[in-house]
Design an enzyme around this catalytic site. Structure first.
Site, PDB file in Angstrom:
ATOM      1  N   GLY A 136       0.843  -1.194   0.000  1.00 40.58           N
ATOM      2  CA  GLY A 136       0.000   0.000   0.000  1.00 40.58           C
ATOM      3  C   GLY A 136       0.869   1.231   0.000  1.00 40.58           C
ATOM      4  O   GLY A 136       0.695   2.132   0.821  1.00 40.58           O
ATOM      5  N   ASN A 192      -2.935  -6.860  -6.106  1.00 40.38           N
ATOM      6  CA  ASN A 192      -3.740  -6.962  -4.895  1.00 40.38           C
ATOM      7  C   ASN A 192      -2.953  -7.801  -3.891  1.00 40.38           C
ATOM      8  O   ASN A 192      -2.893  -9.027  -4.002  1.00 40.38           O
ATOM      9  CB  ASN A 192      -5.087  -7.614  -5.211  1.00 40.38           C
ATOM     10  CG  ASN A 192      -6.044  -7.580  -4.038  1.00 40.38           C
ATOM     11  OD1 ASN A 192      -5.628  -7.512  -2.888  1.00 40.38           O
ATOM     12  ND2 ASN A 192      -7.333  -7.630  -4.319  1.00 40.38           N
ATOM     13  N   ASP A 215      -5.964   1.517   4.992  1.00 37.86           N
ATOM     14  CA  ASP A 215      -7.383   1.841   5.097  1.00 37.86           C
ATOM     15  C   ASP A 215      -7.939   1.223   6.374  1.00 37.86           C
ATOM     16  O   ASP A 215      -7.833   0.010   6.584  1.00 37.86           O
ATOM     17  CB  ASP A 215      -8.120   1.284   3.878  1.00 37.86           C
ATOM     18  CG  ASP A 215      -9.538   1.823   3.757  1.00 37.86           C
ATOM     19  OD1 ASP A 215     -10.134   2.158   4.801  1.00 37.86           O
ATOM     20  OD2 ASP A 215     -10.045   1.907   2.625  1.00 37.86           O
ATOM     21  N   THR A 291       6.286   9.168   4.539  1.00 37.92           N
ATOM     22  CA  THR A 291       5.115   8.899   3.711  1.00 37.92           C
ATOM     23  C   THR A 291       4.286  10.165   3.530  1.00 37.92           C
ATOM     24  O   THR A 291       4.277  11.051   4.393  1.00 37.92           O
ATOM     25  CB  THR A 291       4.236   7.808   4.341  1.00 37.92           C
ATOM     26  OG1 THR A 291       3.688   8.300   5.568  1.00 37.92           O
ATOM     27  CG2 THR A 291       5.043   6.552   4.627  1.00 37.92           C
TER      28      THR A 291
END
Length: 325
Positions: A136, A192, A215, A291
């Site tokens: 991610g 994924n 998330d 980040t």
């Protein structure tokens, strides 16, 4: 009254009645012409790949130029359990060639004169494969930072969103062009990660795995979509070398408590609580500060919660069936 008189006819809709005053006719014809021209120009802007002379329009960002984030923004949330966008992936890790497309400039070819190695061992050691994952990775802030912090490791950012993945790819190409010889050990892959990690990586092939601001999937019915879970932790333990590390950071306290609860209860991980060890690890500081999401949290004065876990070596594993329930 103008519109009623103008179109009062049994003729086709939009036709002008012959009894309407001349200036009304001219005004309406001009209005229709402007509307048609506007629609045509809008359609051309959206669908055409050529300019007025027929010359092909260049892409938003040429390879080697630094991309602008505003052109690559994409909705941050998706359901990884149902998201099916025709991902291509190898059937087995040994079918994946990382060298040509991802790490063409990496320098890790062994000496083929080493007679102590079998041909299969030579082939395996000569292949380039990632050793650090940024799952991610978003716009690639941590992936780029890790390339310089860990120059002897091979960094791979993994992202499910197509436009964001393309941004990171172009960003790394631009950095390689700007600083020749640098960032050859970093790249990005669109996939994924909740489904296809076993197709890419062998057992015990990874040194570090990062989960930065994932998330939170707040709703209880969506907790199965979280990137840290009992099932996935067993996968991560399979890929990590003994004493390899798992890093997790978030600005959501509830999600941090979830990470800690799941990792603490897993028999293959132990939390690193030694403050000196964490302070000496440059990856911890990079995870907190590098980040894009972390920088946004800092600008807004928010809190960041992180935890670092070590993959237990076989002699330290505390096997008990209760750990899995």
């Amino acid at each position: 009254e103008f519109r009623r008189v103008l179109f009062r006819s049994k003729a086709a809709p939009g036709s002008i009645h012959e009894s309407a005053p001349k200036e009304w006719k001219e005004k309406e014809l001009k209005r229709q012409a402007e509307r048609i021209d506007g629609a045509r120009s809008s359609k051309k802007r959206k669908t055409s790949s050529e300019d007025e002379t027929g010359t092909l329009i260049s892409p938003i960002t040429m390879e080697g130029d630094m991309p602008q984030k505003k052109f690559y923004r994409q909705r941050a949330h998706c359901n990884p359990l149902s998201h099916n966008d025709s991902f291509s992936y190898p059937l087995r890790p040994n079918f994946m060639d990382w060298t040509i497309e991802h790490y063409p400039g990496w320098k890790t070819l062994p000496s083929f004169s080493d007679e102590s190695k079998t041909p299969s061992e030579i082939a395996l050691s000569s292949s380039v494969a990632p050793t650090v994952l940024d799952i991610g990775c978003g716009f690639g802030g941590l992936t780029v930072a890790l390339a310089t912090i860990l120059p002897n490791e091979i960094i791979l950012g993994m992202e499910i969103r197509a436009k964001v993945t393309e941004f990171v790819r172009l960003r790394l190409l631009a950095l390689r062009r700007e600083i020749p010889g640098s960032y050859q050990n970093a790249n990005v892959l669109r996939t994924n990660s909740m489904k296809f990690l076993p197709n890419y990586f062998r057992k015990g092939s990874l040194q570090k795995i990062f989960f930065c601001f994932p998330d939170p999937h707040f709703k209880r019915k969506n907790h199965s979509r979280r990137i840290v879970s009992e099932r996935l932790l067993s996968e991560y333990a399979y890929f990590l070398v003994p004493s390899g590390k798992l890093y997790a950071i978030t600005d959501v306290k509830e999600l941090h408590e979830w990470h800690v609860a799941k990792c603490d209860s897993h028999p293959l991980f132990e939390r690193i609580v030694d403050e000196d060890e964490l302070a000496q690890d440059p990856c911890v500081d990079a995870m907190i500060t590098e980040t894009e999401e972390g920088k946004k949290v800092a600008r807004n004065g928010g809190n960041k919660y992180f935890a670092v876990y070590r993959r237990l070596i076989p002699s330290q594993q505390n096997w008990h069936v209760g750990n899995f329930f």
